[in-house]
Write a protein that holds these residues in place. Structure first.
Motif, PDB file in Angstrom:
ATOM      1  N   ARG A 138       0.792  -1.247   0.112  1.00 52.24           N
ATOM      2  CA  ARG A 138       0.118   0.006   0.077  1.00 52.24           C
ATOM      3  C   ARG A 138       0.962   1.395   0.028  1.00 52.24           C
ATOM      4  O   ARG A 138       0.738   2.128  -0.699  1.00 52.24           O
ATOM      5  N   MET A 139       1.963   1.044   0.581  1.00 51.56           N
ATOM      6  CA  MET A 139       2.836   2.287   0.694  1.00 51.56           C
ATOM      7  C   MET A 139       3.535   2.675  -0.485  1.00 51.56           C
ATOM      8  O   MET A 139       3.567   3.881  -1.082  1.00 51.56           O
ATOM      9  N   ARG A 140       3.907   1.510  -1.306  1.00 52.28           N
ATOM     10  CA  ARG A 140       4.447   1.658  -2.718  1.00 52.28           C
ATOM     11  C   ARG A 140       3.368   2.216  -3.381  1.00 52.28           C
ATOM     12  O   ARG A 140       3.486   3.087  -4.490  1.00 52.28           O
ATOM     13  N   SER A 141       2.192   1.833  -3.381  1.00 48.85           N
ATOM     14  CA  SER A 141       1.012   2.471  -4.096  1.00 48.85           C
ATOM     15  C   SER A 141       0.926   3.932  -3.932  1.00 48.85           C
ATOM     16  O   SER A 141       0.698   4.714  -5.046  1.00 48.85           O
ATOM     17  N   VAL A 142       0.898   4.423  -2.809  1.00 49.40           N
ATOM     18  CA  VAL A 142       1.087   5.676  -2.619  1.00 49.40           C
ATOM     19  C   VAL A 142       2.231   6.511  -3.212  1.00 49.40           C
ATOM     20  O   VAL A 142       2.144   7.570  -3.731  1.00 49.40           O
ATOM     21  N   PHE A 143       3.380   5.975  -2.882  1.00 47.34           N
ATOM     22  CA  PHE A 143       4.716   6.532  -3.615  1.00 47.34           C
ATOM     23  C   PHE A 143       4.370   6.517  -4.939  1.00 47.34           C
ATOM     24  O   PHE A 143       5.179   7.525  -5.603  1.00 47.34           O
ATOM     25  N   SER A 144       3.962   5.723  -5.674  1.00 49.91           N
ATOM     26  CA  SER A 144       3.841   5.788  -7.172  1.00 49.91           C
ATOM     27  C   SER A 144       3.067   6.726  -7.848  1.00 49.91           C
ATOM     28  O   SER A 144       3.172   7.320  -8.764  1.00 49.91           O
ATOM     29  N   GLN A 145       2.309   7.442  -7.004  1.00 43.37           N
ATOM     30  CA  GLN A 145       1.489   8.777  -7.361  1.00 43.37           C
ATOM     31  C   GLN A 145       2.400   9.791  -7.321  1.00 43.37           C
ATOM     32  O   GLN A 145       2.041  11.158  -7.624  1.00 43.37           O
ATOM     33  N   TYR A 146       3.604   9.729  -6.913  1.00 45.33           N
ATOM     34  CA  TYR A 146       4.720  10.904  -6.929  1.00 45.33           C
ATOM     35  C   TYR A 146       6.016  10.575  -7.511  1.00 45.33           C
ATOM     36  O   TYR A 146       6.894  10.420  -6.893  1.00 45.33           O
ATOM     37  N   PRO A 147       5.962  10.492  -8.964  1.00 44.46           N
ATOM     38  CA  PRO A 147       6.886  10.136  -9.703  1.00 44.46           C
ATOM     39  C   PRO A 147       8.202  11.347  -9.807  1.00 44.46           C
ATOM     40  O   PRO A 147       7.908  12.511  -9.614  1.00 44.46           O
ATOM     41  N   SER A 148       9.493  10.698  -9.681  1.00 51.34           N
ATOM     42  CA  SER A 148      10.346  11.605  -9.503  1.00 51.34           C
ATOM     43  C   SER A 148      10.459  12.671 -10.479  1.00 51.34           C
ATOM     44  O   SER A 148      10.918  13.829 -10.458  1.00 51.34           O
ATOM     45  N   LYS A 149      10.036  12.391 -11.536  1.00 51.07           N
ATOM     46  CA  LYS A 149       9.951  13.595 -12.767  1.00 51.07           C
ATOM     47  C   LYS A 149       9.070  14.691 -12.599  1.00 51.07           C
ATOM     48  O   LYS A 149       9.239  15.615 -13.194  1.00 51.07           O
ATOM     49  N   THR A 150       8.017  14.630 -11.811  1.00 54.93           N
ATOM     50  CA  THR A 150       7.073  15.703 -11.494  1.00 54.93           C
ATOM     51  C   THR A 150       6.968  15.919 -10.355  1.00 54.93           C
ATOM     52  O   THR A 150       5.776  16.501  -9.751  1.00 54.93           O
ATOM     53  N   THR A 151       7.824  15.445  -9.287  1.00 56.02           N
ATOM     54  CA  THR A 151       7.867  15.521  -7.812  1.00 56.02           C
ATOM     55  C   THR A 151       8.939  16.277  -7.199  1.00 56.02           C
ATOM     56  O   THR A 151      10.214  15.587  -7.674  1.00 56.02           O
ATOM     57  N   GLU A 152       9.007  17.210  -6.292  1.00 54.54           N
ATOM     58  CA  GLU A 152      10.028  17.619  -5.744  1.00 54.54           C
ATOM     59  C   GLU A 152      10.273  17.171  -4.239  1.00 54.54           C
ATOM     60  O   GLU A 152       9.406  17.093  -3.526  1.00 54.54           O
ATOM     61  N   PHE A 153      11.578  16.430  -3.945  1.00 56.03           N
ATOM     62  CA  PHE A 153      11.755  15.985  -2.709  1.00 56.03           C
ATOM     63  C   PHE A 153      12.124  17.254  -1.664  1.00 56.03           C
ATOM     64  O   PHE A 153      13.364  17.770  -2.226  1.00 56.03           O
ATOM     65  N   ILE A 154      11.838  17.348  -0.658  1.00 56.94           N
ATOM     66  CA  ILE A 154      12.395  18.271   0.358  1.00 56.94           C
ATOM     67  C   ILE A 154      12.585  17.696   1.570  1.00 56.94           C
ATOM     68  O   ILE A 154      11.758  17.361   2.292  1.00 56.94           O
ATOM     69  N   GLY A 155      13.930  17.535   1.899  1.00 58.30           N
ATOM     70  CA  GLY A 155      14.254  16.829   3.184  1.00 58.30           C
ATOM     71  C   GLY A 155      14.070  17.730   4.319  1.00 58.30           C
ATOM     72  O   GLY A 155      13.940  18.558   4.479  1.00 58.30           O
ATOM     73  N   TYR A 156      13.940  16.926   5.463  1.00 53.04           N
ATOM     74  CA  TYR A 156      13.652  17.581   6.971  1.00 53.04           C
ATOM     75  C   TYR A 156      14.808  18.618   7.031  1.00 53.04           C
ATOM     76  O   TYR A 156      14.715  19.460   8.096  1.00 53.04           O
ATOM     77  N   TYR A 157      15.795  18.548   6.574  1.00 52.83           N
ATOM     78  CA  TYR A 157      17.229  19.120   6.818  1.00 52.83           C
ATOM     79  C   TYR A 157      17.207  20.346   6.078  1.00 52.83           C
ATOM     80  O   TYR A 157      18.026  21.223   6.149  1.00 52.83           O
ATOM     81  N   ASP A 158      16.377  20.612   4.783  1.00 55.28           N
ATOM     82  CA  ASP A 158      16.366  21.593   4.035  1.00 55.28           C
ATOM     83  C   ASP A 158      15.734  22.958   4.458  1.00 55.28           C
ATOM     84  O   ASP A 158      14.454  22.892   4.987  1.00 55.28           O
ATOM     85  N   GLU A 159      16.237  24.112   4.412  1.00 54.24           N
ATOM     86  CA  GLU A 159      15.675  25.403   4.788  1.00 54.24           C
ATOM     87  C   GLU A 159      14.456  25.840   4.104  1.00 54.24           C
ATOM     88  O   GLU A 159      13.655  26.480   4.635  1.00 54.24           O
ATOM     89  N   LYS A 160      14.314  25.527   2.888  1.00 48.06           N
ATOM     90  CA  LYS A 160      12.912  25.648   2.269  1.00 48.06           C
ATOM     91  C   LYS A 160      11.960  24.773   2.354  1.00 48.06           C
ATOM     92  O   LYS A 160      10.774  24.519   1.762  1.00 48.06           O
ATOM     93  N   LEU A 161      11.991  23.708   3.448  1.00 40.34           N
ATOM     94  CA  LEU A 161      10.775  22.914   3.997  1.00 40.34           C
ATOM     95  C   LEU A 161       9.642  23.722   4.053  1.00 40.34           C
ATOM     96  O   LEU A 161       9.440  24.724   5.063  1.00 40.34           O
ATOM     97  N   PRO A 162       8.315  23.484   3.432  1.00 40.11           N
ATOM     98  CA  PRO A 162       7.320  24.338   3.758  1.00 40.11           C
ATOM     99  C   PRO A 162       6.488  23.878   4.912  1.00 40.11           C
ATOM    100  O   PRO A 162       5.397  24.564   5.247  1.00 40.11           O
ATOM    101  N   VAL A 163       6.792  22.969   5.677  1.00 39.49           N
ATOM    102  CA  VAL A 163       5.902  22.398   6.897  1.00 39.49           C
ATOM    103  C   VAL A 163       7.171  22.196   8.023  1.00 39.49           C
ATOM    104  O   VAL A 163       7.979  21.466   7.546  1.00 39.49           O
ATOM    105  N   ARG A 164       7.130  22.251   9.189  1.00 41.47           N
ATOM    106  CA  ARG A 164       7.795  21.874  10.267  1.00 41.47           C
ATOM    107  C   ARG A 164       7.123  21.344  11.259  1.00 41.47           C
ATOM    108  O   ARG A 164       5.839  21.525  11.498  1.00 41.47           O
ATOM    109  N   SER A 165       7.656  20.527  11.824  1.00 38.53           N
ATOM    110  CA  SER A 165       7.433  19.963  13.217  1.00 38.53           C
ATOM    111  C   SER A 165       7.751  20.654  14.659  1.00 38.53           C
ATOM    112  O   SER A 165       8.938  21.291  14.593  1.00 38.53           O
TER     113      SER A 165
END
Length: 129
Positions: free
Chosen positions: A23-50
């Motif tokens: 089920r997890m793979r199914s969710v990730f398949s909706q976010y292909p790398s060519k059309t998706t930006e990954f922003i890591g927890y360490y990145d200053e431009k992260l749009p959401v924080r905990s």
């Protein structure tokens, strides 16, 4: 013997580890790398924080949706508060959806709250404006 975090204890739900991974793979398949930006927890431009010190968030962002990968890094349950940057904040009443459990969390004043188990993670998806 001690069970690994992904093994079920006797009497725990019917879903197997491999079913959850599927089920997890199914969710990730909706976010292909060519059309998706990954922003890591360490990145200053992260749009959401905990605001919870032991919970980190990374983001997979498409034009229309954002997938938050939230991880609890300690062996204690956490009540996570997440705060969206004002430029990325969805409108009040927007819903964060957990695609694995169907749980929903309401965004109010650019914030949302949810529980996360020890040494565990949550996937939360939100539709962007």
């Amino acid at each position: 013997r001690q069970r690994a975090h992904h093994e079920r204890a006797p009497g725990q739900g019917a879903e197997s580890y491999l079913e959850k991974v599927g089920r997890m793979r199914s969710v990730f398949s909706q976010y292909p790398s060519k059309t998706t930006e990954f922003i890591g927890y360490y990145d200053e431009k992260l749009p959401v924080r905990s605001t919870s010190p032991n919970v980190v968030i990374s983001v997979f962002r498409r034009q229309d949706k954002m997938l938050l990968w939230c991880a609890n890094l300690v062996n204690e349950p956490a009540r996570a508060e997440i705060v969206f940057d004002k430029d990325a904040a969805p409108g009040d009443g927007s819903l964060l959806n957990d695609p694995l459990t169907s749980a929903q969390y309401i965004v109010e004043d650019g914030k949302a709250f949810f529980d996360i188990a020890p040494y565990n993670w949550r996937m939360l998806e939100i539709t962007l404006k």
